[in-house]
Design a protein around this motif. Structure first.
Motif, PDB file in Angstrom:
ATOM      1  N   ARG A 180       0.831  -1.201   0.000  1.00 55.98           N
ATOM      2  CA  ARG A 180       0.000   0.000   0.000  1.00 55.98           C
ATOM      3  C   ARG A 180       0.871   1.258   0.000  1.00 55.98           C
ATOM      4  O   ARG A 180       0.564   2.235  -0.672  1.00 55.98           O
ATOM      5  CB  ARG A 180      -0.922  -0.011   1.215  1.00 55.98           C
ATOM      6  CG  ARG A 180      -1.853   1.180   1.291  1.00 55.98           C
ATOM      7  CD  ARG A 180      -2.786   1.086   2.478  1.00 55.98           C
ATOM      8  NE  ARG A 180      -3.667  -0.072   2.355  1.00 55.98           N
ATOM      9  CZ  ARG A 180      -4.553  -0.421   3.294  1.00 55.98           C
ATOM     10  NH1 ARG A 180      -4.654   0.291   4.400  1.00 55.98           N
ATOM     11  NH2 ARG A 180      -5.318  -1.488   3.120  1.00 55.98           N
ATOM     12  N   ARG A 181       1.961   1.219   0.763  1.00 55.85           N
ATOM     13  CA  ARG A 181       2.857   2.372   0.785  1.00 55.85           C
ATOM     14  C   ARG A 181       3.528   2.585  -0.566  1.00 55.85           C
ATOM     15  O   ARG A 181       3.749   3.719  -0.990  1.00 55.85           O
ATOM     16  CB  ARG A 181       3.921   2.192   1.863  1.00 55.85           C
ATOM     17  CG  ARG A 181       3.408   2.372   3.279  1.00 55.85           C
ATOM     18  CD  ARG A 181       4.539   2.307   4.276  1.00 55.85           C
ATOM     19  NE  ARG A 181       4.060   2.476   5.639  1.00 55.85           N
ATOM     20  CZ  ARG A 181       4.840   2.425   6.708  1.00 55.85           C
ATOM     21  NH1 ARG A 181       6.137   2.190   6.571  1.00 55.85           N
ATOM     22  NH2 ARG A 181       4.334   2.600   7.909  1.00 55.85           N
ATOM     23  N   VAL A 182       3.854   1.490  -1.225  1.00 58.29           N
ATOM     24  CA  VAL A 182       4.488   1.604  -2.545  1.00 58.29           C
ATOM     25  C   VAL A 182       3.540   2.292  -3.524  1.00 58.29           C
ATOM     26  O   VAL A 182       3.929   3.221  -4.247  1.00 58.29           O
ATOM     27  CB  VAL A 182       4.895   0.213  -3.069  1.00 58.29           C
ATOM     28  CG1 VAL A 182       5.409   0.311  -4.506  1.00 58.29           C
ATOM     29  CG2 VAL A 182       5.945  -0.412  -2.166  1.00 58.29           C
ATOM     30  N   HIS A 183       2.292   1.855  -3.548  1.00 59.64           N
ATOM     31  CA  HIS A 183       1.313   2.478  -4.436  1.00 59.64           C
ATOM     32  C   HIS A 183       1.018   3.923  -4.008  1.00 59.64           C
ATOM     33  O   HIS A 183       0.819   4.800  -4.861  1.00 59.64           O
ATOM     34  CB  HIS A 183       0.030   1.653  -4.456  1.00 59.64           C
ATOM     35  CG  HIS A 183       0.180   0.318  -5.113  1.00 59.64           C
ATOM     36  ND1 HIS A 183       0.588   0.172  -6.429  1.00 59.64           N
ATOM     37  CD2 HIS A 183      -0.023  -0.941  -4.647  1.00 59.64           C
ATOM     38  CE1 HIS A 183       0.632  -1.113  -6.745  1.00 59.64           C
ATOM     39  NE2 HIS A 183       0.267  -1.815  -5.672  1.00 59.64           N
ATOM     40  N   ALA A 186       3.711   6.131  -5.379  1.00 59.08           N
ATOM     41  CA  ALA A 186       3.538   6.366  -6.815  1.00 59.08           C
ATOM     42  C   ALA A 186       2.433   7.395  -7.068  1.00 59.08           C
ATOM     43  O   ALA A 186       2.594   8.299  -7.906  1.00 59.08           O
ATOM     44  CB  ALA A 186       3.209   5.049  -7.519  1.00 59.08           C
ATOM     45  N   GLU A 187       1.313   7.267  -6.352  1.00 63.19           N
ATOM     46  CA  GLU A 187       0.228   8.237  -6.515  1.00 63.19           C
ATOM     47  C   GLU A 187       0.646   9.623  -6.026  1.00 63.19           C
ATOM     48  O   GLU A 187       0.301  10.637  -6.633  1.00 63.19           O
ATOM     49  CB  GLU A 187      -1.001   7.750  -5.735  1.00 63.19           C
ATOM     50  CG  GLU A 187      -1.608   6.469  -6.297  1.00 63.19           C
ATOM     51  CD  GLU A 187      -2.685   5.909  -5.399  1.00 63.19           C
ATOM     52  OE1 GLU A 187      -2.924   6.505  -4.325  1.00 63.19           O
ATOM     53  OE2 GLU A 187      -3.298   4.881  -5.762  1.00 63.19           O
ATOM     54  N   PHE A 188       1.403   9.664  -4.931  1.00 63.86           N
ATOM     55  CA  PHE A 188       1.883  10.933  -4.398  1.00 63.86           C
ATOM     56  C   PHE A 188       2.756  11.658  -5.422  1.00 63.86           C
ATOM     57  O   PHE A 188       2.611  12.863  -5.658  1.00 63.86           O
ATOM     58  CB  PHE A 188       2.671  10.667  -3.117  1.00 63.86           C
ATOM     59  CG  PHE A 188       3.200  11.895  -2.437  1.00 63.86           C
ATOM     60  CD1 PHE A 188       2.428  12.578  -1.514  1.00 63.86           C
ATOM     61  CD2 PHE A 188       4.469  12.367  -2.722  1.00 63.86           C
ATOM     62  CE1 PHE A 188       2.913  13.711  -0.882  1.00 63.86           C
ATOM     63  CE2 PHE A 188       4.963  13.499  -2.104  1.00 63.86           C
ATOM     64  CZ  PHE A 188       4.185  14.168  -1.179  1.00 63.86           C
ATOM     65  N   ARG A 241       3.859  11.940   3.323  1.00 61.30           N
ATOM     66  CA  ARG A 241       5.286  11.601   3.334  1.00 61.30           C
ATOM     67  C   ARG A 241       5.653  10.852   4.616  1.00 61.30           C
ATOM     68  O   ARG A 241       6.462   9.910   4.586  1.00 61.30           O
ATOM     69  CB  ARG A 241       6.136  12.864   3.215  1.00 61.30           C
ATOM     70  CG  ARG A 241       6.308  13.391   1.807  1.00 61.30           C
ATOM     71  CD  ARG A 241       7.245  14.579   1.791  1.00 61.30           C
ATOM     72  NE  ARG A 241       8.524  14.255   2.381  1.00 61.30           N
ATOM     73  CZ  ARG A 241       9.540  13.712   1.728  1.00 61.30           C
ATOM     74  NH1 ARG A 241       9.415  13.406   0.444  1.00 61.30           N
ATOM     75  NH2 ARG A 241      10.685  13.461   2.337  1.00 61.30           N
ATOM     76  N   ILE A 242       5.073  11.269   5.739  1.00 66.97           N
ATOM     77  CA  ILE A 242       5.346  10.579   6.997  1.00 66.97           C
ATOM     78  C   ILE A 242       4.857   9.135   6.920  1.00 66.97           C
ATOM     79  O   ILE A 242       5.540   8.195   7.359  1.00 66.97           O
ATOM     80  CB  ILE A 242       4.681  11.326   8.165  1.00 66.97           C
ATOM     81  CG1 ILE A 242       5.321  12.710   8.336  1.00 66.97           C
ATOM     82  CG2 ILE A 242       4.793  10.527   9.455  1.00 66.97           C
ATOM     83  CD1 ILE A 242       4.620  13.590   9.345  1.00 66.97           C
ATOM     84  N   TYR A 243       3.664   8.946   6.335  1.00 68.36           N
ATOM     85  CA  TYR A 243       3.114   7.592   6.209  1.00 68.36           C
ATOM     86  C   TYR A 243       3.956   6.737   5.261  1.00 68.36           C
ATOM     87  O   TYR A 243       4.262   5.577   5.562  1.00 68.36           O
ATOM     88  CB  TYR A 243       1.674   7.667   5.702  1.00 68.36           C
ATOM     89  CG  TYR A 243       1.118   6.339   5.261  1.00 68.36           C
ATOM     90  CD1 TYR A 243       0.766   5.361   6.190  1.00 68.36           C
ATOM     91  CD2 TYR A 243       0.955   6.049   3.901  1.00 68.36           C
ATOM     92  CE1 TYR A 243       0.275   4.137   5.787  1.00 68.36           C
ATOM     93  CE2 TYR A 243       0.461   4.830   3.488  1.00 68.36           C
ATOM     94  CZ  TYR A 243       0.118   3.869   4.432  1.00 68.36           C
ATOM     95  OH  TYR A 243      -0.361   2.659   4.023  1.00 68.36           O
ATOM     96  N   ILE A 244       4.340   7.308   4.134  1.00 66.82           N
ATOM     97  CA  ILE A 244       5.088   6.543   3.135  1.00 66.82           C
ATOM     98  C   ILE A 244       6.460   6.141   3.662  1.00 66.82           C
ATOM     99  O   ILE A 244       6.902   4.997   3.499  1.00 66.82           O
ATOM    100  CB  ILE A 244       5.221   7.357   1.837  1.00 66.82           C
ATOM    101  CG1 ILE A 244       3.850   7.515   1.169  1.00 66.82           C
ATOM    102  CG2 ILE A 244       6.195   6.697   0.866  1.00 66.82           C
ATOM    103  CD1 ILE A 244       3.840   8.528   0.036  1.00 66.82           C
ATOM    104  N   SER A 245       7.149   7.086   4.297  1.00 70.77           N
ATOM    105  CA  SER A 245       8.510   6.804   4.764  1.00 70.77           C
ATOM    106  C   SER A 245       8.534   6.070   6.097  1.00 70.77           C
ATOM    107  O   SER A 245       9.526   5.413   6.426  1.00 70.77           O
ATOM    108  CB  SER A 245       9.290   8.113   4.899  1.00 70.77           C
ATOM    109  OG  SER A 245       8.728   8.939   5.908  1.00 70.77           O
TER     110      SER A 245
END
Length: 502
Positions: A180-183, A186-188, A241-245
């Motif tokens: 989910r973070r990878v997608h 990409a959307e971000f 960004r906090i969620y993704i990283s």
């Protein structure tokens, strides 16, 4: 092939008769420029070679020949050479911080980070497993198929290999894998919310500046509303960004610029809600736009969510010291931006009347109080982190000195105000110096190439530091000119010594 072409082109250039002058014969500015370009080329070449080594099979010894009779000595020598090659590969991948792209089975006491390994290391382990009769792991085989299809320039085989590899990873669900973070990343990147926010801040600035110049309150409220909505987008993007990283908001220079802008816009909106002068809108829009532009300059290096330096890989100190010291940067800059408004509006326009000077003086003083609070506690937390990591609280490192300078400069401003050594104009001039010392502490120390906090020279950042320093020194010079030269003072007709001193 890349190195061969690169160095061949350099050799041709060195022997070009039209470029026969030696480097020593060039002007000093050109020598420095060539030196900087050489450093940038070296950094990019190292990055390229890291990728090449990380996506290539390691150099392993050849198997001994089988002549029908087992050669025990040859087999033992091969085993020794193979183990040495495996150790060299592991050390090389660690030294270059190779990307870990292949999931591998974990032992009982292994850490989650060890579930992913660089391809050359997994390749060597797969070869060893095949030699002792074990099956090679599917991750290495799948990634090898991807690389083979890429080198064969076969799009069909490449897509099939990628799909098969993705299915394998999804089925295994190795630690740290979050599809989910990878997608989401990409959307971000596709939405690019910070770029959108940058444009909205420009529109809000135009509304705010016209609303203030013409004293038209509906324009000020429109600007405030637009900045508030843009700030909401800024906040959502920062949270993404906090969620993704999986990290606190500040982990590198790029994210620090994003966070500095976020804090400055937040403070600016609060000031506008309290004072309702229209100036908070201007400062919020300017700070949001400029910090996003600076973040874009930091982005020139590539990925914005990078692997952290080993010393920075800690959630607690990133969430405490780094966040606190960055808020100190933002507050000091905010005071400096209001000081810029004071000098520009007072010297070049007739709009800075006595009441507005007093209001701006109160704002600069209040923001400076917040600046010294965050800077002081951030510096103390940094010393505690240094004691935890390096065994000493303070080492006069350039970054530590820069943080201390910010604290001392803000203390100087406040003491000058408390002791009535300066009025509102003097307070604004001193706050302009805060922009210089903060820029030096934030970005300048990286250009020294020394100290535990130096992570490489960057020509763009060096230019930015010089531009900020030059512009602020210019405004300081203008701010120190006699008040009889200021348009606002002349328009007000301030003739008494008391008014002039203010």
């Amino acid at each position: 092939e890349f190195r061969r072409v690169l160095f061949r082109s350099d050799a041709r250039r060195d022997h070009d008769p039209h470029r026969a002058r030696s480097r020593a014969a060039l002007p000093l500015e050109e020598q420095e420029e060539q030196g900087t370009q050489g450093e940038e080329l070296d950094e990019r070449l190292r990055h390229y070679m890291t990728l090449v080594r990380s996506l290539s099979a390691p150099d392993l010894p050849e198997l001994p020949r089988n002549d029908g009779q087992p050669n025990v000595e040859a087999i033992q020598q091969f085993a020794i050479e193979f183990n040495e090659a495996l150790e060299r590969t592991s050390a090389a991948m660690t030294a270059v911080k190779a990307p870990r792209v292949v999931p591998v089975p974990l032992g009982e006491n292994a850490k989650a980070e060890e579930a992913w390994q660089p391809y050359p290391l997994t390749y060597a382990n797969a070869v060893r497993n095949r030699m002792i009769g074990r099956k090679a792991d599917e991750g290495t085989l799948g990634f090898t198929a991807i690389l083979a299809a890429f080198r064969a320039n076969s799009a069909t085989e490449f897509n099939e290999a990628v799909a098969k590899y993705t299915t394998y990873v999804q089925g295994e669900k190795p630690p740290l894998w979050n599809e989910r973070r990878v997608h989401s990343e990409a959307e971000f990147n596709a939405i690019s919310p910070f770029y959108v926010a940058m444009q909205l801040y420009v529109i809000a600035f135009l509304l705010a500046i016209f609303g203030w110049l013409f004293r038209y309150r509906p324009l000020n409220w429109t600007a405030f509303t637009l900045i508030l909505l843009t700030f909401a987008l800024h906040t959502i993007a920062l949270g993404a960004r906090i969620y993704i990283s999986g990290r606190p908001p500040v982990t590198n220079l790029y994210s620090s610029a994003i966070f500095v802008g976020w804090v400055a816009v937040l403070f600016g909106l609060a000031i506008e809600a309290i004072y309702r002068l229209g100036l908070g809108n201007i400062v919020s829009a300017v700070s949001g736009f400029l910090t996003l532009v600076v973040a874009y300059l930091f982005f020139s290096g590539g990925d914005t969510i990078t692997v952290l330096e080993a010393v920075l890989d800690t959630q607690f100190w990133l969430a405490t010291h780094v966040v606190c010291i960055t808020m100190g940067y933002a507050a000091t800059y905010l005071a400096g931006l209001f000081a810029m408004l004071f000098v520009i509006a007072g010297y070049f326009t007739p709009l800075l009347d006595r009441d507005l000077r007093k209001e701006l003086g109160r704002i600069i003083y209040s923001v400076t109080c917040f600046a010294i609070l965050f800077s002081f506690f951030g510096t103390v937390l940094g010393g505690l982190w240094a004691d935890d990591s390096w065994g000493r609280f303070w080492g006069w490192d350039p970054k530590e000195n820069g943080a201390l300078i910010i604290v001392l400069w803000n203390a100087l401003i406040l003491h000058a105000r408390w002791d009535k050594l300066v009025g509102d104009r003097g307070l604004a001039v001193l706050a302009l110096g805060g922009n210089i010392v903060t820029t030096w502490s934030w970005m300048g120390v990286n250009q020294l190439g020394i100290g535990l906090h130096s992570y490489g020279f960057d020509n763009t950042l060096a230019t930015l530091v010089n531009v900020v320093a030059g512009s602020q020194f210019t405004l300081i010079g203008i701010g120190c000119r006699p008040t009889r030269r200021w348009w606002s003072y002349k328009a007000e007709g301030a003739a008494s010594p008391k008014d002039v001193a203010a």
